[in-house]
Design a protein around this motif. Structure first.
Motif, mmCIF file in Angstrom:
data_model
loop_
_atom_site.group_PDB
_atom_site.id
_atom_site.type_symbol
_atom_site.label_atom_id
_atom_site.label_comp_id
_atom_site.label_asym_id
_atom_site.label_seq_id
_atom_site.Cartn_x
_atom_site.Cartn_y
_atom_site.Cartn_z
ATOM 1 N N ASP A 77 -8.326 -51.428 104.579
ATOM 2 C CA ASP A 77 -8.559 -52.003 105.660
ATOM 3 C C ASP A 77 -8.832 -53.708 105.423
ATOM 4 O O ASP A 77 -9.193 -54.170 106.537
ATOM 5 C CB ASP A 77 -9.822 -51.408 106.075
ATOM 6 C CG ASP A 77 -9.883 -49.946 106.702
ATOM 7 O OD1 ASP A 77 -8.644 -50.010 107.560
ATOM 8 O OD2 ASP A 77 -10.450 -49.088 106.332
ATOM 9 N N ALA A 134 -10.937 -55.265 103.675
ATOM 10 C CA ALA A 134 -12.179 -55.866 103.368
ATOM 11 C C ALA A 134 -12.338 -56.408 101.926
ATOM 12 O O ALA A 134 -13.296 -57.126 101.709
ATOM 13 C CB ALA A 134 -13.393 -54.241 103.428
ATOM 14 N N MET A 150 -18.027 -51.258 110.585
ATOM 15 C CA MET A 150 -17.734 -52.635 110.126
ATOM 16 C C MET A 150 -16.445 -52.993 109.364
ATOM 17 O O MET A 150 -15.744 -53.948 109.781
ATOM 18 C CB MET A 150 -18.875 -53.040 109.017
ATOM 19 C CG MET A 150 -20.160 -53.194 109.392
ATOM 20 S SD MET A 150 -20.394 -54.746 110.339
ATOM 21 C CE MET A 150 -19.599 -55.813 109.366
ATOM 22 N N THR A 151 -16.019 -51.955 108.782
ATOM 23 C CA THR A 151 -14.844 -52.044 108.156
ATOM 24 C C THR A 151 -13.498 -51.728 108.900
ATOM 25 O O THR A 151 -12.533 -52.707 108.944
ATOM 26 C CB THR A 151 -14.407 -51.195 106.827
ATOM 27 O OG1 THR A 151 -15.851 -50.529 106.587
ATOM 28 C CG2 THR A 151 -14.191 -52.048 105.565
ATOM 29 N N GLN A 160 -9.656 -58.432 109.907
ATOM 30 C CA GLN A 160 -9.921 -58.912 108.616
ATOM 31 C C GLN A 160 -9.820 -60.599 108.718
ATOM 32 O O GLN A 160 -9.276 -61.232 109.893
ATOM 33 C CB GLN A 160 -8.316 -58.529 107.934
ATOM 34 C CG GLN A 160 -8.436 -57.181 107.923
ATOM 35 C CD GLN A 160 -6.941 -56.680 107.335
ATOM 36 O OE1 GLN A 160 -6.509 -57.546 106.508
ATOM 37 N NE2 GLN A 160 -6.548 -55.455 107.415
ATOM 38 N N ASN A 218 -14.412 -57.978 108.731
ATOM 39 C CA ASN A 218 -14.705 -56.994 108.155
ATOM 40 C C ASN A 218 -15.290 -57.174 106.849
ATOM 41 O O ASN A 218 -15.712 -56.297 106.126
ATOM 42 C CB ASN A 218 -13.794 -55.758 108.132
ATOM 43 C CG ASN A 218 -12.478 -56.407 107.500
ATOM 44 O OD1 ASN A 218 -12.495 -57.477 106.880
ATOM 45 N ND2 ASN A 218 -11.529 -55.495 107.293
ATOM 46 N N GLY A 235 -20.894 -57.450 105.047
ATOM 47 C CA GLY A 235 -20.699 -56.127 105.801
ATOM 48 C C GLY A 235 -21.579 -54.996 105.242
ATOM 49 O O GLY A 235 -22.228 -54.311 106.185
#
Lengths: 340, 428, 404
Positions: free
Chosen positions: A187, A189, C151-152, C157, C179, C270
C-alpha cells in the motif's frame, strides 16, 4: 467451574514431569509427538494449508524429518507457531523441543541466550525490495526512505548498522508479522521492505504483480538460518543436527525418496550410503535410535534438494535459485560432515 | 332597566376542532419538533444526515459489488472488474479457520454441541424463570464440555466430577462443626480422590473415548469463547475471596489482597500475558511445563478476579450496615454470616457489574493473539493474511470478526441492561 | 467484628489460638503470612534453579548497552548507539503522548456523544447510540487494526502528490494526509517569539481575571457582562498585535515533497493516529455511557427548575446539569483514563514504539532478558497508573468539596 479439570491436568502434568529436562528424546517418545516451533506464516517456509489444515514448507519439512527419525511418523509433529518475540523463550521454557523458524545463528544467541544451533539449512542474507517505479538501483540511494522491518529479528540491527555506516537517514516502520509488512509495503506505507533475501523472494512471489517490484543487489548481512535446540541436552542436539546432515548428505550421495527403498533394502556398493541408511555399521544406535532412522527422515519429504525444490525451488512460485545453498560439489556451501 | 339582551344566535354544540396547521401535524410536526426545533438542532441533523450518507455511500457499493464466490483474491478482482467491492469469498473460504482454528473438520459437531449446551447451562443462571432443576446440568456442563471439545476417554471428566462429589459429601459432613474444617476436608478428599483416579485413567484405557484433539489445534473464535467462559467462571470465586479479603478486619490479609488487586489492575493485561508466555516458566519447578493455554487461563483469571473483586466490594459496601449487625446478632460466625446473609445479597447487587467485567474480559481475550496464539484475531493476522490466496483481504475478515464479537457482546450487554431493570424494580 | 470479650482467664492455653476470637485472627494472619512467604520463596527458588540450569542470571546491565535499533518517533534525540535505557525512556514518552492525546479526545467524544444521545433530535440520538454500541461491543484490538488499515489503504501515498496532475493535493498547501501519517507545518521560533508567547500566556491569565471580575459583578450587582466575545478578543488581539510588533518572529515550516517522502513540518505518524483514534473512539464510547448515566442520575426536576428560571437548553446543560452530573461521572472517568493508558500497550499491533514496543518488544527480543524487561515494564505501567489515579483523585476531591 473448570477448576477441577485444571487441577486434574496439573496433577497429571506434575506426575509426568518427573523426568529430568536433559532427556528431551524420552519426553518426545512419551508424548508421541514432537513440538516444533515454526513461523506464524511465511510462504514457502512455514504455511498453514487452508484446505487441509496441514503445515507445509521448507522449515516444516525439517521438523517432519526429525519426527520421522525419532518417532517413525512424519505426521507426529505438533506445530507451535511462534512470533519473533517468544521463539527463544518458548524453546528455553521447554514448550517446544526444537525451533525451525528461519532463525539466524549469531554469537550472542548461541552464547548469551544459551541456545544451540544444530546446523544451517539455509544460507541467507538481508536484502531490500523496492517498487520498480521508484527507480532505485542501489541501497545507497535510499536516503530518507521509509523502511518496513519485522521487529525482533537481526534485520533491525543490521539495518541500523548499514544506514549508520553509510551515513544515510531512514525512517523505520516496525511491524509484527510478515503478512502485515507485506500489506504495508504494497500500500506504499513504506518505500522499502527489508528482510532476508529468501523471505523477500517468498513475499514477492505472493504479490499481485511481482514484476512491479525489484530486489536490490546489495546483501548487507550474513544470515545463516538453521534449526536450534536448548543448550544442555547434547543427545537431542545431536539427533537434530544429524537428521539435517542426513538430508544434506543424501542429496550429495544421490539418495532420493524415489530410490531410497531399493538402496535401503540391501547393502550396496557405496559404504557411506550403507552407513547412512543403516545397512552397515551401527550409526543409528550411537544416536540412541534404530538403524533405519535416516531412511525414515529422508522418506518424510525427500533429501535436501527435493525439499528445496518442492517448497521454495525454481519450479515453485517463490523461485529461489540454489545459489549458496547448492552442494559444495556444485559450488555452494552445503557440506555435510561425513557419516562415519 | 335594561331589557335582557337576546342573542340572535346561540350555539348549542361545540364546533368540531379544525385540523391543526400543516406545520403542527404528522411528519412535518415530528420533523420540526425532533429534528429542526432550533438552529443548532438543524445543524446537528444535517451533520448527522451527512455522516449517515458518507457511511452508507462507502459501505453499500462495497457490500453490493462484493464477490461471494471466488477461488482467490485475484479471481475476486477479475470478477469485480471496475466496480470496487468486497471479496466476501474469503470469508466463505476461511470461516472454518476463523471459527474453529485448526480443529479437525469432521468433528465440528462436538464444539458446536458444546456451544449450544453452553446456553442451556447458562439459562438457569441468567434467568430466574427457568426451572431450577437445570442448575444440575450447569454443574455437569464443564465436564461435558471438556469431554466434547478435547475428546479422550470419558473417564477423566467423570472421575473429576466424582472427585468434586466426594469433596462435597465430605464438606457437608464436616461443615456442621466448622466451615473451615469442612472446606479443608472437602478439598483434601477431592485431591486424594483425583490422585487415586489418576491411576485408573492411566490404566483403564479408552472408555467411550472421543478422538483426542490437542489444545494447539483449538483456535479461532472457539478459543476466545473457551477462554472467556473458563476465565470468567474461575475468576468469580477468586474475586469473591479477594473482595472478602479486602474487607477483612485482619490487616495482613487485607493488605495482601489490596496489593494483589491494585497490582493486577495497574498493569495492562498484555504484560500479564507476556508473563504467562515468557516468564512464568521460570517460576515453576524445573521440568514442569504445562500448556500455554493453561498459563494464559491462569493469568487472565487473576486479571479478571481483581476486577470482579472490585465489583463485589462495591456490592458489599452497598449492603446496609444492619445486615451485618443482624447476622452477628443471630450468633452466626463469619463464614456463616457471609455464606447465608451477606454474599447472596451482595452478589445479586453486583450481577450487572460482573456481567460488564465479563463482556470486557471476553473482548480482551483477543489479546492472546499478541503472544502468537491463534485465536480469532491471531488466525487472521497469521495464516489468513499470509496466505497467497487471500492476501490483501483485510476489511472482509476483520469485519467478520467484528460481527462475531458484536453479536455476542451486544447480546450480553442487552441482557445486562434488562437485568438491571429487573433488579431495579425488585428493590423498590 | 464481634465485640464480645470473654471474661479474662487465668492462663493461656494453646487451643485458645483457634477458639478464642481475640487470638484467632492473629493465628490466621500468621498462617497466611507464612504461606505467602513460603509461596514466594518457592517461586524465587524455582527461578534461581531454572536460571542456573539454563546458565542465565538476572542482571540489569543490559540497560546500559547500546540499543542498536532505531525508533521512528522520538520525542528526545535518540540514535541506535544510545542505550537500551534511553530507548525505554523514549518508549515511555511515546506511551504518555498517545495516552494524553487519547484521553483528551476520548473525553471530548464521550461527553459529546453522551449528551447528544439524550438529545430530542431523533437522528442524532440514534446515530450516537449506533456509535456507542458498535464501539463498545467490539474488541479494541480489532478497532486498532481496522483504523490502522483505513490509514494505510484509504489515504494516498506520498507518491500520489507528485507531478503536475497529482492525484492528491495538500490541504491549504500546508497539511498533507498520506498513508504514512499526516504532515503539518512546524512552527519555527525566531527572535522575539518568546515575547509573543509570554503575551499569549498573559492573555490567558487576563481572561481568567476578567471572568472572575464578571462573576463578582454578577453576584454583587446582578449585571451580566458578556463572556464569549470579550474572552476571545483578549485571547487573540494582544497576541496578534505583539506578533506584528515584533516583526512576525514565528514562521511556519511547511512540509514539502522530498526524495521519497514529505520532508519538513511535523509528521504525525499513521501508527500514532491509528492508535490514538482507535483508543479515543473506543474509550469515548464508554465515557459516553458514563456521561449519560451521570446526566440521567440528575433528577428531572433540576432541568424543569432551570427551565422555569428561563435558562436556555444549552445553559441548562452547562450550568445546572453537567456540574452536578460531574460528581457521578468523574470516578468512572478516572478508570476509563486508566483503561485507555493500559490499552495503549496494544501499540505493538501497529508498530507504534511505545514502552511495550521498545522495552517489552525489541529490547526484550534482542537481549533475551525476559524477566528483567517484563518486570520493568510492569513497574512503569504501575507507576503511570498510580500517577494518573493520584492526579485524578485530587481533582475528584476538588469537585467533591463543593458538596454540602
Amino acid at each position: 467451574m473448570k477448576k477441577t479439570m485444571m487441577l486434574g491436568t496439573l496433577t497429571v502434568a506434575a506426575v509426568a514431569a518427573g523426568a529430568a529436562s536433559a532427556q528431551t528424546v524420552n519426553d518426545i517418545t512419551d508424548r508421541g509427538s514432537l513440538n516444533c516451533g515454526v513461523s506464524t506464516g511465511l510462504t514457502g517456509f512455514a504455511e498453514l494449508n487452508q484446505e487441509t489444515n496441514r503445515w507445509e514448507g521448507f522449515d516444516v519439512a525439517v521438523c517432519r524429518a526429525v519426527a520421522a527419525a525419532v518417532l517413525g511418523d512424519p505426521e507426529a509433529v505438533t506445530f507451535v507457531p511462534v512470533t519473533n518475540k517468544v521463539r527463544f523463550t518458548a524453546l528455553n521454557s521447554g514448550e517446544i523441543d526444537m525451533l525451525a523458524r528461519n532463525t539466524t545463528w549469531t554469537y550472542s544467541r548461541d552464547v548469551d541466550l544459551k541456545l544451540e544451533f544444530t546446523g544451517i539449512n539455509y544460507y541467507d542474507g538481508q536484502g531490500f525490495m523496492v517498487p520498480a517505479a521508484l527507480g532505485v538501483s542501489s541501497a545507497k540511494d535510499l536516503d530518507g526512505a521509509t523502511v518496513c522491518i519485522q521487529t525482533g529479528t537481526t534485520t533491525e540491527l543490521n539495518l541500523a548498522d548499514f544506514f549508520r555506516v553509510n551515513n544515510i537517514s531512514y525512517e523505520p516502520v516496525p511491524i509484527e508479522t510478515a503478512a502485515e509488512a507485506k500489506q504495508q509495503f504494497l500500500d506504499g506505507a513504506c518505500d522499502v521492505y527489508t528482510t532476508d533475501a529468501s523471505g523477500l523472494a517468498a513475499q514477492r512471489s505472493s504479490f499481485p504483480n511481482p514484476g512491479d517490484y525489484v530486489i536490490l543487489p546489495e546483501i548487507i548481512s550474513k544470515e545463516p538460518l538453521g534449526p536450534l535446540v536448548r543448550h544442555g541436552d547434547n543427545e537431542w542436539g545431536d539427533i537434530v543436527r544429524w537428521t539435517l546432515n542426513a538430508l544434506i548428505a543424501a542429496e550429495e550421495l544421490g539418495v532420493t525418496s524415489a530410490n531410497i527403498d531399493d538402496l535401503a533394502a540391501a547393502p550396496g556398493d557405496n559404504p557411506e550410503i550403507n552407513r547412512l541408511l543403516g545397512t552397515e555399521g551401527g550409526l543409528g544406535e550411537m544416536l540412541g535410535l534404530d538403524a533405519d532412522w535416516a531412511v525414515r527422515a529422508i522418506k518424510a519429504g525427500g533429501n535436501y534438494g527435493e525439499i528445496f525444490a518442492q517448497n521454495i525451488g525454481e519450479a515453485t512460485p517463490i523461485g529461489l535459485a540454489r545459489g549458496l545453498n547448492a552442494q559444495w560439489t556444485n559450488g555452494g556451501l552445503l557440506y555435510s560432515p561425513p557419516f562415519r | 332597566m335594561a331589557e335582557p339582551r337576546t342573542a340572535a344566535f346561540v350555539r348549542h354544540d361545540q364546533l368540531p376542532p379544525s385540523p391543526p396547521p400543516a406545520a403542527e401535524t404528522g411528519v412535518i410536526k415530528w420533523l420540526r419538533e425532533n429534528l429542526f426545533s432550533s438552529v443548532l438542532n438543524s445543524v446537528l441533523t444535517l451533520a448527522a444526515l451527512y455522516c449517515i450518507y458518507a457511511l452508507l455511500s462507502g459501505f453499500l457499493p462495497w457490500f453490493f459489488n462484493g464477490v461471494w464466490d471466488a477461488e482467490s483474491v485475484r479471481d475476486c478482482n477479475e470478477q469485480m472488474g471496475e466496480n470496487r467491492g468486497g471479496c466476501f469469498a474469503a470469508i466463505e473460504a476461511t470461516w472454518r479457520q476463523m471459527v474453529f482454528g485448526i480443529y479437525p473438520n469432521d468433528i465440528y459437531w462436538r464444539p458446536v454441541t458444546a456451544f449450544v449446551l453452553l446456553w442451556v447451562a447458562f439459562a438457569p443462571v441468567l434467568f430466574q424463570a427457568v426451572p431450577r432443576k437445570l442448575l444440575y446440568f450447569t454443574l455437569l456442563y464443564p465436564f461435558l464440555a471438556y469431554w466434547l471439545v478435547w475428546g479422550g476417554t470419558v473417564l477423566i471428566p467423570v472421575l473429576a466430577l466424582l472427585g468434586l462429589v466426594v469433596g462435597y459429601v465430605v464438606y457437608s459432613r464436616l461443615v456442621d462443626q466448622s466451615f473451615a474444617m469442612g472446606f479443608l476436608g472437602g478439598v483434601l478428599a477431592a485431591a486424594i480422590f483425583w490422585w487415586l483416579s489418576g491411576f485408573i485413567t492411566s490404566n483403564a484405557g479408552d472408555v467411550l473415548a472421543l478422538r483426542e484433539v490437542a489444545t494447539r489445534n483449538i483456535g479461532g473464535f472457539m478459543l476466545n469463547m473457551i477462554l472467556g467462559v473458563v476465565c470468567v467462571s474461575l475468576s468469580l470465586p477468586l474475586g469473591i475471596v479477594l473482595a472478602l479479603g479486602r474487607q477483612s478486619s485482619m490487616p495482613i490479609i487485607k493488605w495482601i489482597c489490596v496489593i494483589f488487586i491494585e497490582f493486577v489492575r495497574g498493569v495492562p493485561l498484555i504484560t500479564l500475558l507476556f508473563v504467562a508466555n515468557v516468564v512464568l516458566a521460570y517460576f515453576l519447578p524445573p521440568g514442569t511445563n504445562f500448556d500455554l493455554i493453561l498459563r494464559v487461563i491462569i493469568m487472565i483469571t487473576m486479571f479478571a478476579g481483581a476486577y470482579i473483586a472490585e465489583v463485589i466490594r462495591g456490592g458489599l459496601a452497598a449492603l446496609p450496615r444492619g445486615q451485618y449487625e443482624a447476622a452477628d446478632s443471630l450468633g452466626l460466625d463469619y463464614a456463616q454470616s457471609m455464606r447465608l446473609i451477606i454474599l447472596p445479597q451482595a452478589l445479586k447487587i453486583s450481577i450487572p457489574g460482573i456481567v460488564n467485567v465479563a463482556v470486557g474480559l471476553f473482548k480482551d481475550t483477543t489479546l492472546v493473539s499478541v503472544i502468537s496464539m491463534f485465536d480469532l484475531v491471531g488466525i487472521i493476522r497469521g495464516p489468513i493474511l499470509a496466505s497467497t490466496e487471500w492476501n490483501g483481504v483485510y476489511w472482509e475478515v476483520f469485519g467478520f470478526a467484528a460481527c462475531l464479537f458484536f453479536i455476542i457482546c451486544y447480546g450480553i450487554s442487552q441482557y445486562s441492561q434488562w437485568l438491571e431493570r429487573q433488579l431495579a424494580t425488585d428493590r423498590r | 467484628m464481634t465485640s464480645i470479650t470473654d471474661p479474662p482467664q487465668a492462663s493461656f492455653r494453646l487451643s485458645m489460638l483457634i477458639n478464642d476470637t481475640r487470638y484467632r485472627s492473629l493465628t490466621f494472619q500468621f498462617i497466611a503470612l507464612i504461606l505467602l512467604i513460603l509461596f514466594m520463596g518457592w517461586l524465587a527458588n524455582n527461578a534461581a534453579q531454572n536460571l542456573e540450569d539454563l546458565g542465565q542470571d538476572i542482571s540489569y546491565e543490559f540497560l546500559g548497552d547500546p540499543a542498536g535499533y532505531d525508533i521512528n518517533q522520538k520525542p528526545i534525540p535518540f540514535s541506535s548507539q544510545d542505550t537500551h535505557m534511553r530507548a525505554s525512556v523514549v518508549g515511555l514518552m511515546n506511551t504518555l503522548i498517545v495516552a494524553f492525546l487519547g484521553c483528551i479526545t476520548a473525553t471530548v467524544l464521550g461527553v459529546a456523544a453522551g449528551v447528544l444521545r439524550l438529545s430530542n433530535n431523533w437522528i442524532v440520538a440514534k446515530l450516537m447510540s449506533f456509535y456507542v454500541e458498535i464501539f463498545r461491543n467490539v474488541p479494541v484490538l480489532i478497532w486498532i487494526l481496522i483504523i490502522f488499515s483505513i490509514m494505510t489503504f484509504a489515504l494516498p501515498q506520498p507518491r500520489a502528490f507528485r507531478g503536475d496532475d497529482a492525484q492528491a493535493s495538500m490541504l491549504f498547501d500546508a497539511v498533507a494526509f498520506t498513508n504514512r501519517g499526516v504532515f503539518v507545518p512546524r512552527p519555527i521560533w525566531g527572535d522575539g517569539s518568546m515575547v509573543v508567547v509570554a503575551t499569549f500566556i498573559l492573555s490567558i491569565a487576563a481572561i481568567f481575571f476578567y471572568r472572575r471580575y464578571a462573576k463578582k459583578l454578577l453576584f454583587e450587582t446582578g449585571r451580566l457582562l458578556p463572556m464569549g466575545w470579550p474572552s476571545l478578543a483578549i485571547l487573540v488581539l494582544p497576541t496578534l498585535l505583539m506578533f506584528y510588533i515584533m516583526g512576525r518572529p514565528i514562521t511556519l515550516e511547511y512540509p514539502e515533497l522530498g526524495g521519497f517522502n514529505f520532508t519538513g513540518g511535523i509528521q504525525v505518524r499513521g501508527s500514532l493516529i491509528a492508535l490514538w483514534f482507535a483508543l479515543a473512539l473506543y474509550t469515548g464510547a464508554f465515557i459516553a455511557e458514563n456521561v449519560r448515566a451521570g446526566i440521567q442520575a440528575i433528577s428531572k426536576g433540576q432541568t424543569e427548575a432551570a427551565a422555569s428560571l428561563g435558562l436556555r437548553p444549552g445553559r441548562i446543560m452547562s450550568l445546572v446539569i453537567l456540574p452536578q452530573a460531574l460528581r457521578v461521572i468523574i470516578p468512572p472517568l478516572i478508570s476509563q483514563y486508566l483503561n485507555l493508558t493500559k490499552n495503549s500497550s496494544l501499540a505493538i499491533a501497529v508498530g507504534y514504539m511505545d514502552i511495550t514496543g521498545t522495552l517489552g518488544g525489541i529490547t526484550l527480543n534482542q537481549t533475551g532478558r525476559a524477566i528483567e524487561a517484563i518486570l520493568l515494564l510492569m513497574l512503569f505501567y504501575l507507576l503511570v497508573s498510580l500517577g494518573i489515579s493520584a492526579i485524578m483523585n485530587v481533582y475528584n476531591n476538588a469537585v467533591k468539596l463543593k458538596e454540602r
